[in-house]
Every structure is written in structure tokens, then in C-alpha cells.
Design an enzyme around this catalytic site. Sequence first.
Site, PDB file in Angstrom:
ATOM      1  N   GLY A  57       0.848  -1.183   0.000  1.00 56.35           N
ATOM      2  CA  GLY A  57       0.000   0.000   0.000  1.00 56.35           C
ATOM      3  C   GLY A  57       0.884   1.233   0.000  1.00 56.35           C
ATOM      4  O   GLY A  57       2.075   1.158  -0.276  1.00 56.35           O
ATOM      5  N   HIS A  75       9.525  -4.367  -3.631  1.00 53.67           N
ATOM      6  CA  HIS A  75       8.905  -3.608  -4.719  1.00 53.67           C
ATOM      7  C   HIS A  75       9.053  -2.107  -4.480  1.00 53.67           C
ATOM      8  O   HIS A  75       9.401  -1.355  -5.400  1.00 53.67           O
ATOM      9  CB  HIS A  75       7.429  -4.000  -4.849  1.00 53.67           C
ATOM     10  CG  HIS A  75       6.744  -3.391  -6.015  1.00 53.67           C
ATOM     11  ND1 HIS A  75       5.758  -2.438  -5.885  1.00 53.67           N
ATOM     12  CD2 HIS A  75       6.897  -3.598  -7.351  1.00 53.67           C
ATOM     13  CE1 HIS A  75       5.341  -2.091  -7.093  1.00 53.67           C
ATOM     14  NE2 HIS A  75       6.009  -2.777  -7.990  1.00 53.67           N
ATOM     15  N   ASP A 120       7.722  -4.725 -11.352  1.00 51.06           N
ATOM     16  CA  ASP A 120       6.340  -5.178 -11.178  1.00 51.06           C
ATOM     17  C   ASP A 120       6.193  -6.685 -11.385  1.00 51.06           C
ATOM     18  O   ASP A 120       5.481  -7.354 -10.631  1.00 51.06           O
ATOM     19  CB  ASP A 120       5.406  -4.412 -12.113  1.00 51.06           C
ATOM     20  CG  ASP A 120       5.216  -2.960 -11.703  1.00 51.06           C
ATOM     21  OD1 ASP A 120       5.682  -2.573 -10.612  1.00 51.06           O
ATOM     22  OD2 ASP A 120       4.592  -2.207 -12.475  1.00 51.06           O
TER      23      ASP A 120
END
Length: 146
Positions: A57, A75, A120
Amino acid sequence: MYPAHLLVLLAVCVSLLGAASVPPQPLNLVQFGYLIQCANHGSRATWHYMDYGCYCGAGGSGTPVDDLDRCCKIHDDCYGDAEKKGCSPKMLAYDYYCGENGPYCKNIKKECQRFVCACDVQAAKCFAGAPYNDANWNIDTTKHCQ
């Protein structure tokens, strides 16, 4: 001009000012969602990853709570590296495809797009391989992520 007209004009101006401060929706988050769905073969909805642990998030701090949260930290760090290269990872679109073994980047020539796509794809595959612990969704980050 009537007072009612002035009130309407004022309301429109205030609305426009408010809309001007709304940031644009990141373009590649939609693509990232597709990559996640491709990697996990649709077994878990993308929104389950939007408020998980300390790093899945917006933002992130502290020690990741588990392997899935560690995927999100990696990430985030990858996006940080992309920004150091002068890329805007949340705004870049890129070409990818979904194969039987998960998502892959297509032959991308532009360095920033290639780098962000790799971030990604790596994260999506990491998510698919990590166990999901319902207890780590929507945790109190002020308590668990210091």
C-alpha cells in the site's frame, strides 16, 4: 448579479480549486494489478494487497511482518531505484503479457519502462509465491511498523 448567483459562482470556484489539488491516478497501478492477477491466476483479488502489513500500500516503515510484506518492501525499494534513475514508476505504462507461468515483460526498448516492468513482474511473482495471512491485512501500522 443576484446573491444566489454569486454563491453558485463561489461554489464552482471552490470546487475547481479542490479538484486542482487532487493528484492524478497512477497509470501503471492498473497494469500492476493485472500482473498480480496473472501471477496468482486470479486466486486473490488485487485489493487484498493494498493494505497489507507494513509495506503493501502507500508508504512503508519498520520491519516487514512476513514474506508477502517483504515482497512489497522489495517492490518499494525497486521503485525507489527507478526514481534514482530519473524514472516515474507509478506513471509509466509498459508492454507485458500473461503466460502460463505468469507475467513477463515484452521486448521493451526504453530503459525506464523496462526497469519498472521488471520491478512489477518480480513483485507479482513474489506475491503469488508468498502465503497470505489475513491477520496482517489492515493492521495498525503505528503499532506494528515502527
